[in-house]
Design a protein around this motif. Sequence first.
Motif, PDB file in Angstrom:
ATOM      1  N   PRO A 137      39.332  42.972  -6.871  1.00  0.00           N
ATOM      2  CA  PRO A 137      38.444  44.140  -6.909  1.00  0.00           C
ATOM      3  C   PRO A 137      37.623  44.292  -5.640  1.00  0.00           C
ATOM      4  O   PRO A 137      37.294  45.416  -5.232  1.00  0.00           O
ATOM      5  CB  PRO A 137      37.559  43.884  -8.129  1.00  0.00           C
ATOM      6  CG  PRO A 137      37.676  42.432  -8.421  1.00  0.00           C
ATOM      7  CD  PRO A 137      39.046  42.031  -7.972  1.00  0.00           C
ATOM      8  N   LEU A 138      37.290  43.166  -4.987  1.00  0.00           N
ATOM      9  CA  LEU A 138      36.535  43.252  -3.733  1.00  0.00           C
ATOM     10  C   LEU A 138      37.363  43.946  -2.661  1.00  0.00           C
ATOM     11  O   LEU A 138      36.878  44.856  -1.970  1.00  0.00           O
ATOM     12  CB  LEU A 138      36.130  41.854  -3.267  1.00  0.00           C
ATOM     13  CG  LEU A 138      35.372  41.789  -1.934  1.00  0.00           C
ATOM     14  CD1 LEU A 138      34.068  42.565  -2.013  1.00  0.00           C
ATOM     15  CD2 LEU A 138      35.117  40.332  -1.538  1.00  0.00           C
ATOM     16  N   GLU A 139      38.615  43.537  -2.533  1.00  0.00           N
ATOM     17  CA  GLU A 139      39.479  44.168  -1.537  1.00  0.00           C
ATOM     18  C   GLU A 139      39.719  45.629  -1.865  1.00  0.00           C
ATOM     19  O   GLU A 139      39.686  46.491  -0.966  1.00  0.00           O
ATOM     20  CB  GLU A 139      40.826  43.433  -1.454  1.00  0.00           C
ATOM     21  CG  GLU A 139      41.755  44.016  -0.381  1.00  0.00           C
ATOM     22  CD  GLU A 139      43.114  43.336  -0.325  1.00  0.00           C
ATOM     23  OE1 GLU A 139      44.003  43.857   0.399  1.00  0.00           O
ATOM     24  OE2 GLU A 139      43.297  42.300  -1.012  1.00  0.00           O
ATOM     25  N   LEU A 140      39.954  45.934  -3.148  1.00  0.00           N
ATOM     26  CA  LEU A 140      40.175  47.330  -3.535  1.00  0.00           C
ATOM     27  C   LEU A 140      38.942  48.168  -3.254  1.00  0.00           C
ATOM     28  O   LEU A 140      39.058  49.283  -2.729  1.00  0.00           O
ATOM     29  CB  LEU A 140      40.535  47.409  -5.022  1.00  0.00           C
ATOM     30  CG  LEU A 140      40.750  48.824  -5.576  1.00  0.00           C
ATOM     31  CD1 LEU A 140      41.898  49.520  -4.848  1.00  0.00           C
ATOM     32  CD2 LEU A 140      41.017  48.782  -7.079  1.00  0.00           C
ATOM     33  N   GLY A 141      37.784  47.631  -3.566  1.00  0.00           N
ATOM     34  CA  GLY A 141      36.549  48.383  -3.313  1.00  0.00           C
ATOM     35  C   GLY A 141      36.351  48.667  -1.839  1.00  0.00           C
ATOM     36  O   GLY A 141      35.963  49.780  -1.450  1.00  0.00           O
ATOM     37  N   ASP A 158      41.489  37.256 -10.386  1.00  0.00           N
ATOM     38  CA  ASP A 158      41.091  36.849  -9.032  1.00  0.00           C
ATOM     39  C   ASP A 158      39.991  37.782  -8.540  1.00  0.00           C
ATOM     40  O   ASP A 158      40.204  38.993  -8.400  1.00  0.00           O
ATOM     41  CB  ASP A 158      42.300  36.933  -8.102  1.00  0.00           C
ATOM     42  CG  ASP A 158      42.004  36.369  -6.715  1.00  0.00           C
ATOM     43  OD1 ASP A 158      40.808  36.250  -6.361  1.00  0.00           O
ATOM     44  OD2 ASP A 158      42.960  36.069  -5.984  1.00  0.00           O
ATOM     45  N   PRO A 159      38.778  37.270  -8.282  1.00  0.00           N
ATOM     46  CA  PRO A 159      37.665  38.136  -7.876  1.00  0.00           C
ATOM     47  C   PRO A 159      37.884  38.801  -6.521  1.00  0.00           C
ATOM     48  O   PRO A 159      37.188  39.767  -6.175  1.00  0.00           O
ATOM     49  CB  PRO A 159      36.466  37.184  -7.840  1.00  0.00           C
ATOM     50  CG  PRO A 159      37.062  35.828  -7.605  1.00  0.00           C
ATOM     51  CD  PRO A 159      38.376  35.848  -8.331  1.00  0.00           C
ATOM     52  N   SER A 193      47.095  51.071  -4.625  1.00  0.00           N
ATOM     53  CA  SER A 193      47.757  51.228  -5.911  1.00  0.00           C
ATOM     54  C   SER A 193      48.178  49.868  -6.480  1.00  0.00           C
ATOM     55  O   SER A 193      48.016  49.594  -7.682  1.00  0.00           O
ATOM     56  CB  SER A 193      48.981  52.138  -5.762  1.00  0.00           C
ATOM     57  OG  SER A 193      49.647  52.299  -6.993  1.00  0.00           O
ATOM     58  N   SER A 194      48.691  49.000  -5.607  1.00  0.00           N
ATOM     59  CA  SER A 194      49.111  47.671  -6.041  1.00  0.00           C
ATOM     60  C   SER A 194      47.933  46.845  -6.539  1.00  0.00           C
ATOM     61  O   SER A 194      48.009  46.181  -7.587  1.00  0.00           O
ATOM     62  CB  SER A 194      49.809  46.949  -4.893  1.00  0.00           C
ATOM     63  OG  SER A 194      50.118  45.613  -5.237  1.00  0.00           O
ATOM     64  N   LEU A 195      46.843  46.888  -5.789  1.00  0.00           N
ATOM     65  CA  LEU A 195      45.644  46.157  -6.208  1.00  0.00           C
ATOM     66  C   LEU A 195      45.125  46.675  -7.547  1.00  0.00           C
ATOM     67  O   LEU A 195      44.751  45.888  -8.429  1.00  0.00           O
ATOM     68  CB  LEU A 195      44.556  46.299  -5.142  1.00  0.00           C
ATOM     69  CG  LEU A 195      44.765  45.525  -3.842  1.00  0.00           C
ATOM     70  CD1 LEU A 195      43.787  46.013  -2.778  1.00  0.00           C
ATOM     71  CD2 LEU A 195      44.587  44.027  -4.082  1.00  0.00           C
ATOM     72  N   ASN A 196      45.110  47.976  -7.698  1.00  0.00           N
ATOM     73  CA  ASN A 196      44.638  48.572  -8.948  1.00  0.00           C
ATOM     74  C   ASN A 196      45.504  48.144 -10.123  1.00  0.00           C
ATOM     75  O   ASN A 196      45.004  47.810 -11.207  1.00  0.00           O
ATOM     76  CB  ASN A 196      44.626  50.093  -8.812  1.00  0.00           C
ATOM     77  CG  ASN A 196      43.955  50.779  -9.994  1.00  0.00           C
ATOM     78  OD1 ASN A 196      42.787  50.537 -10.285  1.00  0.00           O
ATOM     79  ND2 ASN A 196      44.685  51.654 -10.676  1.00  0.00           N
TER      80      ASN A 196
END
Length: 238
Positions: free
Chosen positions: A150-154, A146-147, A134-137
């Motif tokens: 989305p990589l970590e969230l994915g 910061d690219p 949720s925080s990343l989103n």
Amino acid sequence: MAVYVYAVARGDHPCRLDGLTGIGSGEPPVRVVESAGLRAVVSDVEEEVRPRRRDIAAHQAVLDRLLADGTPLPLRFGYTAPDDDSVRRVLDERAATYLDALAGVQGCAEYNIKAGQEQSVLLRSILDASPRASSLNDEILSGHTDPRLPLELGQLVAAEVEARRSTASTELIRALAPMARAYVVHPPTGEDFLNLSLLIPRDGEDTFLDAHAGLARETGEGVRTRVAGPLPPYSFVP
């Protein structure tokens, strides 16, 4: 003349085929070739077999008629033999295998269960349950570039999706498999996460369908299950 083969049945199967026509432009009558205590259900075919709608429907109509009187071993659409003698030779050569397989499916029908989950519902559920996701989103939506975000969230979402689907599949199989004589898990396709075939005794079909209906009401948010059957036992032919 070549013959098209629909199924193999026990020698005592009635094979009530009156009124059925086989595949092909000539709509030939469906008949029986017998040997070694077995009955192969066939029709003559002159042209190349192609999966046209009418022919697929004719193939299925023969199998549905056979299934009404006992469980046959269905052949996949498109199986042909050079002539009746060739069919008899196969029956003779594989008699033990066919008889064992017929004993295994006798009194049963196949039911197929597919399960999937709406992606939007699944994603929302993961975001609600995972503070980090949720925080990343939120950071991404607020404009952070910061690219790595989305990589970590994915990666996080993908891992959670896999874990949830694995758990849901295990729970569905655990609940339904005890009612089956045998079951096969096929690779799922599309958005489905489960493709399960079960060999269900005909006298247990109502109990099985009631159980499936109950599970369909109890599965996780956004999960949908579909049932198809009774079907000839394609998944249980050697």
